[in-house]
Motif scaffolding. Structure first.
Motif, PDB file in Angstrom:
ATOM      1  N   GLN A 111     -12.672 -15.226 -23.081  1.00 26.59           N
ATOM      2  CA  GLN A 111     -13.209 -16.526 -22.691  1.00 26.59           C
ATOM      3  C   GLN A 111     -14.406 -16.911 -23.560  1.00 26.59           C
ATOM      4  O   GLN A 111     -15.185 -16.053 -23.977  1.00 26.59           O
ATOM      5  CB  GLN A 111     -13.648 -16.486 -21.220  1.00 26.59           C
ATOM      6  N   GLU A 130     -14.396  -5.912  -9.741  1.00 29.83           N
ATOM      7  CA  GLU A 130     -14.501  -5.957 -11.200  1.00 29.83           C
ATOM      8  C   GLU A 130     -15.565  -4.985 -11.711  1.00 29.83           C
ATOM      9  O   GLU A 130     -15.391  -4.353 -12.755  1.00 29.83           O
ATOM     10  CB  GLU A 130     -14.816  -7.383 -11.665  1.00 29.83           C
ATOM     11  N   GLN A 165     -12.537  -7.654 -21.033  1.00 31.27           N
ATOM     12  CA  GLN A 165     -11.999  -8.755 -20.230  1.00 31.27           C
ATOM     13  C   GLN A 165     -12.444  -8.641 -18.773  1.00 31.27           C
ATOM     14  O   GLN A 165     -12.802  -9.642 -18.144  1.00 31.27           O
ATOM     15  CB  GLN A 165     -10.474  -8.766 -20.325  1.00 31.27           C
ATOM     16  N   GLU A 166     -12.439  -7.425 -18.249  1.00 35.22           N
ATOM     17  CA  GLU A 166     -12.917  -7.216 -16.877  1.00 35.22           C
ATOM     18  C   GLU A 166     -14.391  -7.615 -16.763  1.00 35.22           C
ATOM     19  O   GLU A 166     -14.814  -8.206 -15.765  1.00 35.22           O
ATOM     20  CB  GLU A 166     -12.758  -5.742 -16.471  1.00 35.22           C
ATOM     21  N   GLN A 202     -15.965  -9.862 -18.534  1.00 39.32           N
ATOM     22  CA  GLN A 202     -16.061 -11.322 -18.518  1.00 39.32           C
ATOM     23  C   GLN A 202     -15.703 -11.870 -17.135  1.00 39.32           C
ATOM     24  O   GLN A 202     -16.365 -12.781 -16.625  1.00 39.32           O
ATOM     25  CB  GLN A 202     -15.143 -11.922 -19.580  1.00 39.32           C
ATOM     26  N   GLN A 203     -14.683 -11.310 -16.533  1.00 38.05           N
ATOM     27  CA  GLN A 203     -14.302 -11.757 -15.194  1.00 38.05           C
ATOM     28  C   GLN A 203     -15.445 -11.516 -14.203  1.00 38.05           C
ATOM     29  O   GLN A 203     -15.773 -12.386 -13.386  1.00 38.05           O
ATOM     30  CB  GLN A 203     -13.038 -11.010 -14.738  1.00 38.05           C
ATOM     31  N   GLN A 204     -16.034 -10.334 -14.280  1.00 39.79           N
ATOM     32  CA  GLN A 204     -17.119  -9.995 -13.356  1.00 39.79           C
ATOM     33  C   GLN A 204     -18.299 -10.945 -13.526  1.00 39.79           C
ATOM     34  O   GLN A 204     -18.898 -11.391 -12.540  1.00 39.79           O
ATOM     35  CB  GLN A 204     -17.556  -8.543 -13.590  1.00 39.79           C
ATOM     36  N   GLN A 249     -18.267 -14.078 -14.662  1.00 41.90           N
ATOM     37  CA  GLN A 249     -17.976 -15.415 -14.150  1.00 41.90           C
ATOM     38  C   GLN A 249     -18.049 -15.450 -12.628  1.00 41.90           C
ATOM     39  O   GLN A 249     -18.623 -16.371 -12.042  1.00 41.90           O
ATOM     40  CB  GLN A 249     -16.598 -15.897 -14.605  1.00 41.90           C
ATOM     41  N   TYR A 307      -6.616 -10.029  -5.961  1.00 46.90           N
ATOM     42  CA  TYR A 307      -6.616 -11.407  -6.474  1.00 46.90           C
ATOM     43  C   TYR A 307      -5.498 -12.232  -5.831  1.00 46.90           C
ATOM     44  O   TYR A 307      -5.685 -13.412  -5.531  1.00 46.90           O
ATOM     45  CB  TYR A 307      -6.483 -11.418  -7.996  1.00 46.90           C
ATOM     46  N   ILE A 345      -9.528 -19.947  -9.946  1.00 46.98           N
ATOM     47  CA  ILE A 345     -10.047 -18.734 -10.588  1.00 46.98           C
ATOM     48  C   ILE A 345      -9.241 -17.525 -10.141  1.00 46.98           C
ATOM     49  O   ILE A 345      -8.867 -16.669 -10.952  1.00 46.98           O
ATOM     50  CB  ILE A 345     -11.544 -18.552 -10.262  1.00 46.98           C
ATOM     51  N   TYR A 394      -7.149 -15.127 -12.712  1.00 46.32           N
ATOM     52  CA  TYR A 394      -7.478 -13.711 -12.850  1.00 46.32           C
ATOM     53  C   TYR A 394      -6.354 -12.806 -12.348  1.00 46.32           C
ATOM     54  O   TYR A 394      -6.218 -11.670 -12.810  1.00 46.32           O
ATOM     55  CB  TYR A 394      -8.799 -13.413 -12.146  1.00 46.32           C
ATOM     56  N   GLU A 448      -4.854  -9.806 -14.559  1.00 44.44           N
ATOM     57  CA  GLU A 448      -4.713  -8.441 -14.050  1.00 44.44           C
ATOM     58  C   GLU A 448      -3.271  -7.948 -14.120  1.00 44.44           C
ATOM     59  O   GLU A 448      -3.036  -6.749 -14.269  1.00 44.44           O
ATOM     60  CB  GLU A 448      -5.239  -8.350 -12.617  1.00 44.44           C
TER      61      GLU A 448
END
Length: 419
Positions: free
Chosen positions: A16, A46, A75-76, A78-80, A82, A263, A278, A282, A286
């Motif tokens: 992202q 995450e 990537q994880e 970035q998810q965490q 956000q 998710y 979102i 996600y 995943e």
């Protein structure tokens, strides 16, 4: 839903941009309490994924595999990030704390009612009454210092009243180690539940450990310090339930499957359209991570995912809804329990020379008057005449019904009866 049968989109493997990574925060006064709960739950999931990935990386000698882990971990991460920034800037530390404790209470109650393993259920019920008490003490601090009634923050979904008194939560470390599950024989729900609750409690522990010192006065700082230590006990307890014989790659597969499950549960039950998108995005990411984990398991250990998980189809989804009646039942029946070794038993069955009493004497030196969690309530009562509560009817434990007093005996002193 079987995530192994889903095909992740091409976007699932992308990173992202800064612009897309920084989300629109929710409105703290309008967003549903359970949306906030889900956000913290998934932030914790995450974080666990990232932290597990780092530990795997540090115990792996194959750099090709380490590079695969690094990509997924970024990537994880970035998810965490956000998810964490969905919290608005105008939501105070203490307001967020109320949501953390609501998550702990309602999540634990939900898992305890569905898990088929009786020993896991006992562990969940035991810690449930402690997180319930933490919610009450933070709520009194919030009302006393900020004039905000926590019943509004929890949406009326969760009661706020005393549980097992926090002074009784302080146990010797040896009494937090539990018997591990055997994931080769366990039900899929048990595998998921132990992963979910460990990550959630770990997130709470880290929040208190890292932010407690930023509270603006000593009363609150001391409360975060005390309850943060109890959360460490909970993380130890729940982490001990997980099967330590699983290989690193088996654990990786389980982590990714668990995230897919969570998710999808969030997506199916979310009421906020913005946040729901979102969860959907996600979940897709995943699924990609899960498929990669399955390939790595096959490549490095010559195992199929079916050798790790009993099924691919998701079991019943995780749905947040009020757990008031269940919490009341557990309160009424088990408030006097403590931990002794790997089991739970009434405090009057604990030997006088046990680690529990030695630890109690050490950390509670000076008596209840020196314990921050109880000083909060006494301060509130002194100022207002009675404590702050939100309860739908009379407290199920008579010894905890008096709003002008704060019980420091239950679950701690053998001669005390809950009636």
């Amino acid at each position: 839903m079987n995530p192994f049968e889903e095909k992740p989109s091409r976007k699932a493997g992308e990173f992202q941009s800064w612009k897309s990574l920084y989300p629109k925060a929710y409105c703290k006064d309008e967003t549903d309490a359970y949306t906030k709960v889900r956000i913290i739950l998934m932030t914790g999931a995450e974080y666990e994924a990232v932290w597990f990935g780092h530990q795997f990386h540090r115990h792996c000698t194959d750099n090709d595999l380490r590079r695969e882990l690094a990509v997924a971990r970024r990537q994880e991460q970035q998810q965490q990030h956000q998810l964490a920034y969905l919290k608005p800037a105008d939501e105070t530390q203490l307001e967020t704390t109320i949501t953390y404790e609501q998550l702990a209470v309602d999540l634990t109650a939900i898992l305890a009612q569905r898990d088929p393993d009786p020993y896991v259920v006992k562990a969940l019920n035991f810690a449930l009454l402690e997180d319930f008490d933490h919610l009450y003490r933070y709520a009194d601090l919030l009302e006393m210092e900020q004039g905000i009634q926590a019943e509004r923050l929890v949406g009326g979904y969760t009661e706020i009243m005393p549980g097992r008194p926090t002074i009784a939560h302080h146990r010797h470390p040896v009494d937090s180690v539990r018997r591990a599950c055997n994931f080769k024989k366990a039900d899929l729900l048990t595998m998921l539940d132990t992963c979910i609750i460990t990550a959630a409690e770990q997130q709470t522990m880290n929040y208190y450990m890292n932010l407690g010192a930023f509270y603006p006065n000593d009363l609150g700082r001391r409360l975060y310090q005390e309850i943060g230590m109890v959360e460490e006990e909970h993380v130890t307890q729940y982490g001990a339930l997980m099967d330590p014989s699983c290989t690193w790659l088996e654990n990786l597969l389980l982590h990714e499957y668990n995230e897919c499950y969570l998710y999808w549960s969030c997506f199916e039950t979310e009421t906020d359209d913005h946040v729901k998108k979102i969860w959907e995005r996600y979940f897709d990411m995943e699924v990609g991570h899960l498929h990669k984990a399955a390939k790595l398991l096959q490549k490095y250990e010559d195992k199929e995912w079916q050798e790790v998980l009993p099924q691919g189809e998701f079991p019943e989804l995780l749905r947040f809804e009020p757990q008031i009646d269940y919490v009341r039942k557990v309160l009424k029946n088990t408030v006097e329990l403590t931990a002794g070794g790997e089991d739970y038993l009434p405090v009057d069955q604990i030997a006088p020379d046990s680690p529990f009493f030695r630890y109690q004497e050490a950390v509670n030196k000076g008596g209840p008057e020196a314990v921050p969690s109880h000083k909060i309530i006494w301060s509130y009562q002194e100022k207002n005449g009675e404590d702050y509560r939100y309860q739908t009817k009379k407290h199920p434990v008579p010894a905890l019904a008096d709003r002008t007093a704060d019980n420091t005996q239950l679950g701690r002193m053998p001669e005390t009866a809950k009636n």
